[in-house]
Design a protein around this motif. Structure first.
Motif, PDB file in Angstrom:
ATOM      1  N   LEU A 112       0.688  -1.300   0.043  1.00 13.73           N
ATOM      2  CA  LEU A 112      -0.014   0.195   0.027  1.00 13.73           C
ATOM      3  C   LEU A 112       0.958   1.246   0.041  1.00 13.73           C
ATOM      4  N   GLN A 113       1.928   1.236   1.001  1.00 14.91           N
ATOM      5  CA  GLN A 113       2.762   2.593   0.984  1.00 14.91           C
ATOM      6  C   GLN A 113       3.706   2.630  -0.327  1.00 14.91           C
ATOM      7  N   LEU A 114       3.960   1.591  -0.996  1.00 16.63           N
ATOM      8  CA  LEU A 114       4.835   1.620  -2.250  1.00 16.63           C
ATOM      9  C   LEU A 114       3.874   2.311  -3.490  1.00 16.63           C
ATOM     10  N   MET A 115       2.547   1.976  -3.386  1.00 20.93           N
ATOM     11  CA  MET A 115       1.756   2.484  -4.571  1.00 20.93           C
ATOM     12  C   MET A 115       0.846   3.452  -4.154  1.00 20.93           C
ATOM     13  N   ASN A 116       1.112   4.147  -2.669  1.00 20.76           N
ATOM     14  CA  ASN A 116       0.436   5.243  -2.385  1.00 20.76           C
ATOM     15  C   ASN A 116      -0.975   5.160  -2.205  1.00 20.76           C
ATOM     16  N   ILE A 117      -1.589   3.816  -1.921  1.00 24.36           N
ATOM     17  CA  ILE A 117      -2.861   3.607  -1.505  1.00 24.36           C
ATOM     18  C   ILE A 117      -3.058   3.694  -0.007  1.00 24.36           C
ATOM     19  N   SER A 118      -4.425   4.249   0.246  1.00 21.27           N
ATOM     20  CA  SER A 118      -5.035   4.650   1.662  1.00 21.27           C
ATOM     21  C   SER A 118      -5.097   3.352   2.478  1.00 21.27           C
ATOM     22  N   ARG A 119      -6.180   2.488   1.635  1.00 20.41           N
ATOM     23  CA  ARG A 119      -6.654   1.320   2.349  1.00 20.41           C
ATOM     24  C   ARG A 119      -6.634   0.187   1.671  1.00 20.41           C
ATOM     25  N   ALA A 120      -6.516  -0.932   2.147  1.00 18.18           N
ATOM     26  CA  ALA A 120      -6.446  -2.191   1.375  1.00 18.18           C
ATOM     27  C   ALA A 120      -7.873  -2.459   0.748  1.00 18.18           C
ATOM     28  N   SER A 121      -9.007  -1.978   1.560  1.00 16.99           N
ATOM     29  CA  SER A 121     -10.497  -2.199   0.998  1.00 16.99           C
ATOM     30  C   SER A 121     -10.492  -1.390  -0.431  1.00 16.99           C
ATOM     31  N   LEU A 175      -3.262  -1.450 -10.595  1.00 14.60           N
ATOM     32  CA  LEU A 175      -2.150  -1.097 -10.024  1.00 14.60           C
ATOM     33  C   LEU A 175      -0.803  -1.169 -10.947  1.00 14.60           C
ATOM     34  N   LEU A 176      -0.817  -2.356 -11.622  1.00 10.94           N
ATOM     35  CA  LEU A 176       0.589  -2.789 -12.223  1.00 10.94           C
ATOM     36  C   LEU A 176       0.029  -3.539 -13.534  1.00 10.94           C
ATOM     37  N   ASP A 177       1.193  -3.466 -14.498  1.00 11.52           N
ATOM     38  CA  ASP A 177       1.150  -3.945 -15.757  1.00 11.52           C
ATOM     39  C   ASP A 177       1.011  -5.450 -15.604  1.00 11.52           C
ATOM     40  N   PRO A 178      -0.073  -6.214 -16.211  1.00 10.37           N
ATOM     41  CA  PRO A 178      -0.464  -7.625 -15.875  1.00 10.37           C
ATOM     42  C   PRO A 178       0.151  -8.408 -16.679  1.00 10.37           C
ATOM     43  N   ALA A 179       1.053  -8.107 -17.499  1.00  5.90           N
ATOM     44  CA  ALA A 179       1.892  -8.967 -18.533  1.00  5.90           C
ATOM     45  C   ALA A 179       2.690 -10.008 -17.668  1.00  5.90           C
ATOM     46  N   VAL A 180       3.521  -9.422 -16.820  1.00  7.93           N
ATOM     47  CA  VAL A 180       4.429 -10.405 -16.215  1.00  7.93           C
ATOM     48  C   VAL A 180       3.689 -11.647 -15.611  1.00  7.93           C
ATOM     49  N   PHE A 181       2.490 -11.250 -14.895  1.00  5.73           N
ATOM     50  CA  PHE A 181       1.704 -12.272 -14.152  1.00  5.73           C
ATOM     51  C   PHE A 181       0.915 -13.235 -15.168  1.00  5.73           C
ATOM     52  N   ILE A 182       0.460 -12.755 -16.116  1.00  2.02           N
ATOM     53  CA  ILE A 182       0.128 -13.697 -17.317  1.00  2.02           C
ATOM     54  C   ILE A 182       1.103 -14.704 -17.797  1.00  2.02           C
TER      55      ILE A 182
END
Length: 557
Positions: free
Chosen positions: A428-437, A447-454
């Motif tokens: 959350l801190q890395l990507m400047n997100i306030s809450r997990a929800s 949040l991220l490029d999904p190519a590597v996960f696919i």
């Protein structure tokens, strides 16, 4: 006392199924293994029946019986009436097969059952006990002897059909040896405890294996003998159905299954049952559903039907022994342990993570009906705290949550649809997100490029410590991506290396600046050297000219 029911340790898999089904909880779990407590066991065989890993085994008596036969003894078999359901043949056929193995002869234990039921009728008529419990089932006898000693006065002090028949065989065939063959493991204990009647015991499984080894197959034929009413003994209520004499002032009841027998014993001891004869059998469905009935051949219903069909309507014609010859003394066998105090139980419950009554789920996953029963078992050294599934689950979740939440690395878990299932504080801190929800359940593309996960899911090859620049966050990360195909989850771990990258850039800049300065210094030094060399060259030439002139002048003089 010999060990009749044993554990094959290599097969025990921590399932606790044997504990769940043991009616007296005579199983100790330690060292990741279930161990039968012989002094507490009633040899009902339930753990043998339900074990999914075939980790329980019955002590095999085959070699001892073979030795009896080869030693020259005349050995007669007493065959439990349930044989007709197990083998689908009559006694004549089975006798011929047993003779091929070396037995001198074979008869049905139902002959002994006739003797026993006649003695029961006499006891009801003459003894006038308020309650009389049948003593045919040795597991029931052990249950009373070990756990309900107050009910011993109600237990018929009469030989079992096995003992009565073996005694009858020894009377008719002087000096012979007797072997009982049936569907029960408890009979091995009974034969060993009360010597002089039955020399050894084989289960149907042992006999079947012996038949296979010897290449003997009983002929598929059923004989007909109307004087065989006692063949009903191995069915629920079978003893009652063979009894001709009925006291009108008595109630005749039948209970099968240890739990039902325990409830009946509780009722007797509470004074709720009077003037009754009670037939008790440890097996649900009685001996027709014994632990060593070869169930792959017959269902309990089919077994009962086969036995009922084979039974005649008249009694065997047998010589009834004197009551003194049928007497059997059964004494208290202490199996009860001392109870822990309430404080000790509470302390154990706390260790199990159960500090409030609502946390005592009583789920039974450990094999015990309630959390308090489990705590008492822990006190007696029978169980371990780790056997509590909710406790282990909460502990594991707490442990993993602590690791994930405390990790300085960013961790994101996704399902196969790349929907975020878990994200920790560092991510959350890395990507400047306030809450997990705010991102739970969202696609990772948010949040991220999904190519590597696919790519990792398709290849099923993890990527380890790959350095990437996250443009949208102006961050450098060292990224590891793993796909767990069994649980269908994608895990991404990212270590923020932005400071390292910036330090690297600064170092490179310093290096370049230093190199430039060094180049300038060298250049200046070379220029100065050249200038000095030039000046020195001019001075040397002038000196040479002056010296030459001086030399010429001296020479002219």
């Amino acid at each position: 006392m010999a060990e009749f029911l044993k554990l094959k340790k290599s097969n025990c898999k921590n399932c606790y199924k044997c504990i769940r089904h043991c009616p007296v909880k005579s199983i100790r779990f330690s060292g990741n293994q279930a161990n039968i407590i012989g002094d507490e066991c009633i040899l009902c065989g339930q753990c043998f029946v339900v074990c999914p890993q075939n980790a329980k085994e019955i002590a095999d008596s085959t070699e001892r019986v073979k030795y009896l036969i080869t030693s020259g003894e005349k050995v007669y078999a007493s065959v439990a009436p349930s044989f007709v359901a197990n083998y689908g043949v009559g006694i004549d056929s089975l006798t011929e097969a047993l003779k091929k193995l070396g037995f001198a002869g074979a008869e049905e234990t139902a002959i002994g059952a006739t003797i026993v039921k006649t003695e029961y009728e006499r006891l009801i008529r003459e003894d006038k006990r308020d309650v009389l419990i049948s003593s045919c089932c040795n597991s029931v006898n052990l249950l009373i002897q070990k756990y309900y000693p107050e009910a011993l006065e109600y237990l018929a002090d009469v030989l079992s059909p096995m003992q009565a028949h073996c005694q009858d065989l020894k009377n008719r065939y002087s000096g012979c040896k007797t072997v009982f063959i049936g569907p029960c493991v408890s009979k091995k204990e009974e034969a060993a405890r009360y010597g002089g009647y039955t020399d050894d015991v084989l289960t149907f499984e042992e006999l079947t294996n012996w038949f296979k080894e010897a290449g003997v197959t009983p002929e598929k034929s059923i004989d007909n003998n109307n004087q065989s009413r006692a063949r009903l003994f191995p069915t629920t209520g079978g003893i009652l159905r063979t009894m001709r004499e009925r006291d009108p002032d008595f109630t005749y009841l039948a209970f099968d299954g240890v739990e039902n027998c325990k409830e009946a014993l509780e009722e007797i001891l509470e004074g709720k049952l009077h003037n009754c004869f009670i037939e008790m059998s440890a097996c649900a469905g009685s001996c027709a559903n014994g632990p060593v009935m070869e169930k792959y051949k017959k269902s309990p219903v089919a077994s009962a039907m086969a036995i009922n069909k084979y039974a005649g309507s008249e009694d065997y014609v047998v010589k009834q022994p004197d009551k003194s010859e049928l007497h059997k003394k059964m004494t208290f066998l202490n199996a009860k342990s001392s109870m822990p105090t309430e404080e000790e139980i509470t302390a154990i419950l706390r260790k199990m993570g159960k500090t409030r009554p609502d946390q005592e789920l009583n789920c039974g996953s450990c094999g015990y009906e309630t959390c308090r029963e489990k705590a008492i078992a822990i006190y007696h050294g029978k169980a371990d705290i780790s056997m509590c599934l909710p406790f282990l689950k909460d502990k594991a979740e707490s442990f993993s949550d602590n690791i994930i939440s405390s990790s300085p690395n960013a961790i994101i878990a996704m399902n196969e649809n790349l929907e975020i299932q878990q994200i920790n504080k560092s991510a959350l801190q890395l990507m400047n997100i306030s809450r997990a929800s705010d991102v739970m359940g969202e696609q990772i593309i948010r949040l991220l490029d999904p190519a590597v996960f696919i790519e990792v899911m398709q290849s099923n090859k993890p990527i380890h410590n790959e350095r990437r620049y996250l443009t949208e966050y102006d961050k450098f990360v060292e990224q590891t991506v793993i796909y767990d195909s069994e649980y269908r989850i994608v895990i991404c771990l990212m270590r923020d290396v932005t400071n390292e990258e910036k330090a690297k850039v600064r170092k490179e800049n310093v290096g370049r600046t230093t190199a430039d300065i060094a180049d300038k210094v060298v250049e200046n030094q070379m220029r100065i050297v050249q200038e000095i060399a030039s000046l020195l060259g001019e001075t040397a030439a002038e000196t040479k000219v002056a010296l030459m002139k001086l030399k010429e002048s001296i020479a002219n003089e």
